[in-house]
Design a protein around this motif. Structure first.
Motif, PDB file in Angstrom:
ATOM      1  N   SER A  43       0.844  -1.185   0.000  1.00  0.00           N
ATOM      2  CA  SER A  43       0.000   0.000   0.000  1.00  0.00           C
ATOM      3  C   SER A  43       0.881   1.236   0.000  1.00  0.00           C
ATOM      4  CB  SER A  43      -0.950  -0.036   1.200  1.00  0.00           C
ATOM      5  OG  SER A  43      -1.952   0.953   1.081  1.00  0.00           O
ATOM      6  N   SER A  44       0.314   2.389   0.380  1.00  0.00           N
ATOM      7  CA  SER A  44       1.038   3.649   0.313  1.00  0.00           C
ATOM      8  C   SER A  44       2.206   3.713   1.291  1.00  0.00           C
ATOM      9  CB  SER A  44       0.082   4.812   0.565  1.00  0.00           C
ATOM     10  OG  SER A  44      -0.617   4.625   1.784  1.00  0.00           O
ATOM     11  N   SER A  45       2.158   2.910   2.322  1.00  0.00           N
ATOM     12  CA  SER A  45       3.254   2.813   3.292  1.00  0.00           C
ATOM     13  C   SER A  45       3.225   1.425   3.910  1.00  0.00           C
ATOM     14  CB  SER A  45       3.112   3.874   4.390  1.00  0.00           C
ATOM     15  OG  SER A  45       1.967   3.597   5.190  1.00  0.00           O
ATOM     16  N   ARG A  46       4.317   1.048   4.547  1.00  0.00           N
ATOM     17  CA  ARG A  46       4.333  -0.268   5.192  1.00  0.00           C
ATOM     18  C   ARG A  46       3.299  -0.343   6.317  1.00  0.00           C
ATOM     19  NH1 ARG A  46       7.361  -4.723   5.021  1.00  0.00           N
ATOM     20  NH2 ARG A  46       7.150  -6.147   6.789  1.00  0.00           N
ATOM     21  N   GLY A  47       3.180   0.752   7.073  1.00  0.00           N
ATOM     22  CA  GLY A  47       2.193   0.760   8.141  1.00  0.00           C
ATOM     23  C   GLY A  47       0.791   0.574   7.614  1.00  0.00           C
ATOM     24  N   ARG A  48       0.486   1.243   6.499  1.00  0.00           N
ATOM     25  CA  ARG A  48      -0.836   1.090   5.888  1.00  0.00           C
ATOM     26  C   ARG A  48      -1.023  -0.332   5.396  1.00  0.00           C
ATOM     27  NH1 ARG A  48      -6.061   1.576   5.709  1.00  0.00           N
ATOM     28  NH2 ARG A  48      -6.934   1.709   3.607  1.00  0.00           N
ATOM     29  N   ALA A  49       0.002  -0.914   4.775  1.00  0.00           N
ATOM     30  CA  ALA A  49      -0.082  -2.286   4.277  1.00  0.00           C
ATOM     31  C   ALA A  49      -0.306  -3.273   5.422  1.00  0.00           C
ATOM     32  CB  ALA A  49       1.183  -2.648   3.503  1.00  0.00           C
ATOM     33  N   GLU A  50       0.354  -3.051   6.542  1.00  0.00           N
ATOM     34  CA  GLU A  50       0.180  -3.943   7.688  1.00  0.00           C
ATOM     35  C   GLU A  50      -1.237  -3.853   8.238  1.00  0.00           C
ATOM     36  OE1 GLU A  50       3.327  -2.630  10.220  1.00  0.00           O
ATOM     37  OE2 GLU A  50       4.816  -3.991   9.331  1.00  0.00           O
ATOM     38  N   ALA A  51      -1.798  -2.643   8.260  1.00  0.00           N
ATOM     39  CA  ALA A  51      -3.174  -2.488   8.731  1.00  0.00           C
ATOM     40  C   ALA A  51      -4.145  -3.194   7.794  1.00  0.00           C
ATOM     41  CB  ALA A  51      -3.522  -0.999   8.835  1.00  0.00           C
ATOM     42  N   VAL A  52      -3.923  -3.064   6.480  1.00  0.00           N
ATOM     43  CA  VAL A  52      -4.776  -3.732   5.499  1.00  0.00           C
ATOM     44  C   VAL A  52      -4.654  -5.243   5.634  1.00  0.00           C
ATOM     45  CG1 VAL A  52      -5.152  -4.110   3.026  1.00  0.00           C
ATOM     46  CG2 VAL A  52      -4.735  -1.805   3.886  1.00  0.00           C
ATOM     47  N   ALA A  53      -3.433  -5.730   5.819  1.00  0.00           N
ATOM     48  CA  ALA A  53      -3.212  -7.166   5.954  1.00  0.00           C
ATOM     49  C   ALA A  53      -3.961  -7.727   7.158  1.00  0.00           C
ATOM     50  CB  ALA A  53      -1.718  -7.460   6.062  1.00  0.00           C
ATOM     51  N   ARG A  54      -3.944  -6.990   8.264  1.00  0.00           N
ATOM     52  CA  ARG A  54      -4.677  -7.444   9.455  1.00  0.00           C
ATOM     53  C   ARG A  54      -6.171  -7.452   9.200  1.00  0.00           C
ATOM     54  NH1 ARG A  54      -0.780  -4.173  12.061  1.00  0.00           N
ATOM     55  NH2 ARG A  54      -2.265  -2.427  12.142  1.00  0.00           N
ATOM     56  N   GLU A  55      -6.669  -6.398   8.556  1.00  0.00           N
ATOM     57  CA  GLU A  55      -8.107  -6.275   8.308  1.00  0.00           C
ATOM     58  C   GLU A  55      -8.610  -7.353   7.352  1.00  0.00           C
ATOM     59  OE1 GLU A  55     -11.257  -3.184   6.182  1.00  0.00           O
ATOM     60  OE2 GLU A  55      -9.203  -2.538   6.590  1.00  0.00           O
ATOM     61  N   LEU A  56      -7.832  -7.647   6.304  1.00  0.00           N
ATOM     62  CA  LEU A  56      -8.282  -8.556   5.250  1.00  0.00           C
ATOM     63  C   LEU A  56      -7.753  -9.979   5.408  1.00  0.00           C
ATOM     64  CD1 LEU A  56      -7.918  -6.213   2.140  1.00  0.00           C
ATOM     65  CD2 LEU A  56      -9.922  -6.573   3.591  1.00  0.00           C
ATOM     66  N   GLY A  57      -6.879 -10.200   6.369  1.00  0.00           N
ATOM     67  CA  GLY A  57      -6.338 -11.533   6.559  1.00  0.00           C
ATOM     68  C   GLY A  57      -5.344 -11.932   5.487  1.00  0.00           C
ATOM     69  N   VAL A  58      -4.561 -10.966   5.005  1.00  0.00           N
ATOM     70  CA  VAL A  58      -3.527 -11.241   4.001  1.00  0.00           C
ATOM     71  C   VAL A  58      -2.275 -11.719   4.715  1.00  0.00           C
ATOM     72  CG1 VAL A  58      -2.197 -10.297   2.082  1.00  0.00           C
ATOM     73  CG2 VAL A  58      -4.510  -9.458   2.521  1.00  0.00           C
ATOM     74  N   ALA A  59      -1.618 -12.726   4.145  1.00  0.00           N
ATOM     75  CA  ALA A  59      -0.529 -13.401   4.847  1.00  0.00           C
ATOM     76  C   ALA A  59       0.713 -12.533   5.027  1.00  0.00           C
ATOM     77  CB  ALA A  59      -0.156 -14.678   4.090  1.00  0.00           C
ATOM     78  N   ARG A  60       1.021 -11.653   4.061  1.00  0.00           N
ATOM     79  CA  ARG A  60       2.319 -10.982   4.063  1.00  0.00           C
ATOM     80  C   ARG A  60       2.191  -9.589   3.481  1.00  0.00           C
ATOM     81  NH1 ARG A  60       4.385 -14.019   0.602  1.00  0.00           N
ATOM     82  NH2 ARG A  60       5.125 -12.734  -1.126  1.00  0.00           N
ATOM     83  N   VAL A  61       3.108  -8.688   3.852  1.00  0.00           N
ATOM     84  CA  VAL A  61       3.127  -7.348   3.277  1.00  0.00           C
ATOM     85  C   VAL A  61       4.454  -7.111   2.582  1.00  0.00           C
ATOM     86  CG1 VAL A  61       1.564  -6.487   5.061  1.00  0.00           C
ATOM     87  CG2 VAL A  61       4.035  -6.176   5.313  1.00  0.00           C
ATOM     88  N   GLU A  62       4.429  -6.213   1.617  1.00  0.00           N
ATOM     89  CA  GLU A  62       5.636  -5.748   0.943  1.00  0.00           C
ATOM     90  C   GLU A  62       5.704  -4.232   1.071  1.00  0.00           C
ATOM     91  OE1 GLU A  62       8.142  -7.233  -0.477  1.00  0.00           O
ATOM     92  OE2 GLU A  62       7.456  -9.325  -0.583  1.00  0.00           O
ATOM     93  N   ASP A  63       6.936  -3.707   1.113  1.00  0.00           N
ATOM     94  CA  ASP A  63       7.108  -2.264   1.236  1.00  0.00           C
ATOM     95  C   ASP A  63       6.668  -1.527  -0.025  1.00  0.00           C
ATOM     96  OD1 ASP A  63       8.119  -2.486   3.805  1.00  0.00           O
ATOM     97  OD2 ASP A  63      10.195  -2.652   3.116  1.00  0.00           O
ATOM     98  N   GLU A  64       6.847  -2.154  -1.188  1.00  0.00           N
ATOM     99  CA  GLU A  64       6.520  -1.520  -2.460  1.00  0.00           C
ATOM    100  C   GLU A  64       5.819  -2.504  -3.378  1.00  0.00           C
ATOM    101  OE1 GLU A  64      10.182  -0.126  -4.046  1.00  0.00           O
ATOM    102  OE2 GLU A  64      10.297   1.603  -2.685  1.00  0.00           O
ATOM    103  N   ALA A  65       5.155  -1.961  -4.395  1.00  0.00           N
ATOM    104  CA  ALA A  65       4.450  -2.805  -5.366  1.00  0.00           C
ATOM    105  C   ALA A  65       5.401  -3.758  -6.075  1.00  0.00           C
ATOM    106  CB  ALA A  65       3.730  -1.931  -6.382  1.00  0.00           C
ATOM    107  N   ALA A  66       6.644  -3.327  -6.294  1.00  0.00           N
ATOM    108  CA  ALA A  66       7.616  -4.172  -6.992  1.00  0.00           C
ATOM    109  C   ALA A  66       7.794  -5.507  -6.287  1.00  0.00           C
ATOM    110  CB  ALA A  66       8.953  -3.444  -7.106  1.00  0.00           C
ATOM    111  N   GLY A  67       7.681  -5.502  -4.974  1.00  0.00           N
ATOM    112  CA  GLY A  67       7.809  -6.750  -4.235  1.00  0.00           C
ATOM    113  C   GLY A  67       6.666  -7.706  -4.519  1.00  0.00           C
ATOM    114  N   VAL A  68       5.462  -7.166  -4.732  1.00  0.00           N
ATOM    115  CA  VAL A  68       4.309  -7.998  -5.098  1.00  0.00           C
ATOM    116  C   VAL A  68       4.516  -8.592  -6.485  1.00  0.00           C
ATOM    117  CG1 VAL A  68       1.810  -8.012  -5.472  1.00  0.00           C
ATOM    118  CG2 VAL A  68       2.788  -6.602  -3.652  1.00  0.00           C
ATOM    119  N   PHE A  69       4.993  -7.771  -7.428  1.00  0.00           N
ATOM    120  CA  PHE A  69       5.187  -8.248  -8.798  1.00  0.00           C
ATOM    121  C   PHE A  69       6.264  -9.316  -8.878  1.00  0.00           C
ATOM    122  CE2 PHE A  69       4.093  -3.591  -9.989  1.00  0.00           C
ATOM    123  CZ  PHE A  69       2.764  -3.813  -9.682  1.00  0.00           C
ATOM    124  N   ALA A  70       7.272  -9.220  -8.012  1.00  0.00           N
ATOM    125  CA  ALA A  70       8.383 -10.174  -8.052  1.00  0.00           C
ATOM    126  C   ALA A  70       8.094 -11.455  -7.292  1.00  0.00           C
ATOM    127  CB  ALA A  70       9.650  -9.517  -7.483  1.00  0.00           C
TER     128      ALA A  70
END
Length: 368
Positions: A43-70
């Motif tokens: 997401s826009s920041s790691r903190g935001r991504a961690e909050a989204v992951a907790r809310e949606l039950g996503v297993a892992r977060v990445e600091d940037e979109a490139a990490g998701v693509f890779a």
């Protein structure tokens, strides 16, 4: 560059999410209902991504979109970020060999949208844009009736998409900033849905149009506004049918009022997104409301009906149907009516034509 695309079964789709706002939550819910595994979010920041992951039950977060693509454990990426970021993020996901679902507008320029459509075709991946109103069962019923000739020759059409969330001058959003949202706001945001629905149901393209746009407030929340609040169009289709389309984000009391009405030589059809269980069928002698019922529906409408008649279906159900079709396409099927990057390009072409017509105050021929 050549990328390898691996055939997978729909039950094993592993989904990466880029963006965690309202649309990200809608995408995530639909992915989970389609049987996917939500593996990673950025997401826009790691903190935001961690909050989204907790809310949606996503297993892992990445600091940037490139990490998701890779990521090796991601088959499809859902891009749910501000408009100006769609093109570079979608291009990067395609280059990584991922299947892509990108929020609309696919791009804020025709050139970028065309490049993405070509890149998706060259990569041989599933690349989709969520024009999800196609997935209301009664939209498919209307489309089937037009295609079968039951309404006769299309003569005229009328449509509108009205909201009120930008009614006041202190109503603000990143979409009002052209650098982030793009040169068009009201039309690119919701008018694109209206035109997609008209063309999808009618089975005809808009070939020329005239338009006027209006910006009510040149400043919102202390910053300048460069895109429109309202757009009004006069359109002609390839068969010669004439139509009027109105788009506004400043219509008091209208929350998500998307309506299309087609007038044929035998019958008229009207669909109202806020009353998605109904299709109005007009005739010279006697008009009626057709209610959603899988027992009496056209097969393409019936396949999208996951609950019996009398159990209301709505927006999230339509979105669920869209994502289910994306994942079945990833598994090698060919679902009818899946909106692809080619449809995202079409929306960009129409948006550019509207802005040009409004600027020149003349009719504009719309390229195919």
């Amino acid at each position: 560059m050549t990328t390898e695309v691996i055939d997978i079964d729909v039950d094993t789709v592993r989904t990466g999410l880029v963006g965690g706002g309202f649309m990200g939550r809608v995408h995530a819910a639909a992915a989970r209902r389609a049987g996917a595994q939500l593996t990673v979010v950025a997401s826009s920041s790691r903190g935001r991504a961690e909050a989204v992951a907790r809310e949606l039950g996503v297993a892992r977060v990445e600091d940037e979109a490139a990490g998701v693509f890779a990521a090796s454990d991601v088959d499809v990426v859902h891009i749910c970020t501000p408009n100006a970021t769609h093109a570079p993020l979608a291009a990067a996901a395609l280059a990584a060999g991922k299947h892509v679902v990108c929020e609309k507008p696919l791009a804020t320029t025709v050139a970028d949208a065309r490049a993405l459509a070509r890149a998706a075709e060259d990569a041989g991946v599933v690349a989709a844009v969520p024009f999800v109103y196609r997935y209301h069962p009664m939209v498919r019923e209307a489309r089937a009736r037009v295609a079968s000739g039951r309404i006769g020759t299309l003569l005229t059409l009328d449509g509108s998409y009205l909201q009120d969330w930008m009614l006041r001058q202190n109503d603000d959003d990143w979409r009002a900033d052209a650098a982030t949202g793009g040169p068009s706001r009201a039309f690119a945001d919701i008018g694109s849905h209206l035109c997609d629905l008209v063309e999808f149901v009618a089975g005809e393209r808009i070939v020329r149009l005239a338009a006027r746009t209006r910006r009510i407030f040149h400043e919102r929340a202390g910053r300048s506004v460069d895109n429109e609040d309202i757009a009004a169009l006069l359109v002609e289709t390839d068969s010669g049918a004439l139509g009027t389309l109105l788009v506004s984000q400043m219509a008091p009391g209208r929350k998500n009022a998307l309506v299309i009405e087609l007038h044929g030589s035998r019958r008229s059809l009207r669909f109202d997104q806020e009353r998605p269980e109904e299709l109005w069928i007009g005739a010279r002698k006697g008009s009626r409301l057709m209610l959603r019922d899988p027992a009496t529906a056209d097969p393409d409408a019936a396949r999208l009906q996951r609950v019996p008649a009398g159990h209301p279906m709505g927006y999230q159900d339509a979105f669920d149907g869209f994502v289910a079709d994306v994942y079945s396409a990833i598994a090698g099927q060919a679902p009818d009516g899946l909106p692809t990057f080619a449809d995202g390009l079409r929306a960009a072409v129409l948006t550019e034509a509207v802005l040009e017509a409004a600027h020149s105050q003349s009719w504009i021929e719309v390229t195919s």
